[in-house]
Design an enzyme around this catalytic site. Structure first.
Site, PDB file in Angstrom:
ATOM      1  N   SER A  77       0.095  13.112   2.502  1.00 33.83           N
ATOM      2  CA  SER A  77      -1.161  12.489   2.896  1.00 33.83           C
ATOM      3  C   SER A  77      -2.329  13.175   2.183  1.00 33.83           C
ATOM      4  O   SER A  77      -2.399  13.130   0.963  1.00 33.83           O
ATOM      5  CB  SER A  77      -1.282  12.505   4.427  1.00 33.83           C
ATOM      6  N   ASP A 122       3.425   2.110   7.019  1.00 35.66           N
ATOM      7  CA  ASP A 122       2.488   3.207   7.264  1.00 35.66           C
ATOM      8  C   ASP A 122       1.275   2.666   8.025  1.00 35.66           C
ATOM      9  O   ASP A 122       0.601   1.754   7.542  1.00 35.66           O
ATOM     10  CB  ASP A 122       2.049   3.832   5.935  1.00 35.66           C
ATOM     11  N   HIS A 135       4.128   7.064   8.768  1.00 36.74           N
ATOM     12  CA  HIS A 135       3.342   7.913   7.857  1.00 36.74           C
ATOM     13  C   HIS A 135       4.148   9.163   7.480  1.00 36.74           C
ATOM     14  O   HIS A 135       3.591  10.198   7.173  1.00 36.74           O
ATOM     15  CB  HIS A 135       2.013   8.281   8.528  1.00 36.74           C
TER      16      HIS A 135
END
Length: 193
Positions: free
Chosen positions: A81, A144, A173
């Site tokens: 991320s 996601d 995610h």
């Protein structure tokens, strides 16, 4: 993957923002432990500025943890991320043994915290990333909840010709440990393929 001196590459794990204790968050501690069990040196630490993940704070901290940016050719950088975004910016300015991107993206997505981080204040230098990284692998999830698939695919498209793109279903995610990540990181460290 071997560095220029013939040594097995090491790993640095860069978490996403928002995590105070990364050792117990998502898959970070799990990956660190599994790599150590396989004799692969791995580095990770709780990040300063964990909410905003400011580029001007995170990148120097990461460089310090590994002994300087000039050590990056000896590392596979695994970023999740915000950590994936940090890894991409690192690859624009430094030679890196390899990069593994998990849930990577290209814009602030209209989020003030993401905008504040500083990573999205300028265009992406895809050619420099491709030139500087020994290899690039990207994991994207079709479901996601934070990153639309087309946002993740913009990373793939920018890195076209260099990136090994792995799209997975039902991974959200990438909060949970997943064996394919371990398999890829070990392969990149040991075999250089």
């Amino acid at each position: 993957r071997l560095n220029s001196m013939g040594d097995k590459l090491k790993v640095v794990i860069i978490p996403g923002n928002g995590d105070g204790d990364i050792w117990r968050s998502n898959w970070y501690g799990w990956l660190h432990k599994k790599l150590k069990e396989r004799g692969i040196d791995a580095v990770m630490d709780n990040m300063p500025d964990p909410v905003f993940a400011h580029e001007h704070v995170w990148l120097p901290f990461i460089y310090e943890k590994i002994g300087g940016a000039d050590q990056l050719p000896n590392y596979v950088v695994v970023g999740h991320s915000s950590g994936a975004v940090a890894a991409m910016r690192m690859a624009e300015k430094n030679k890196i043994g390899g990069v593994v991107l998990v849930a990577a993206y290209t814009s602030d997505l209209g989020d003030a915290t993401e905008r504040e981080s500083g990573y999205f204040s300028r265009p992406w230098e895809w050619d420099k990333q491709k030139e500087n990284a020994g290899c690039i692998v990207q994991f994207a999830s079709t479901d996601d909840p934070f990153l639309p698939l087309d946002e993740q695919q913009r990373v793939r498209d920018g890195l076209e010709g260099k990136v090994e793109y792995i799209q997975m279903d039902k991974m959200s995610h990438f909060f949970e440990p997943f064996d394919k990540l371990l398999e890829v990181v070990v392969q990149k460290c040991e075999k250089g393929q």
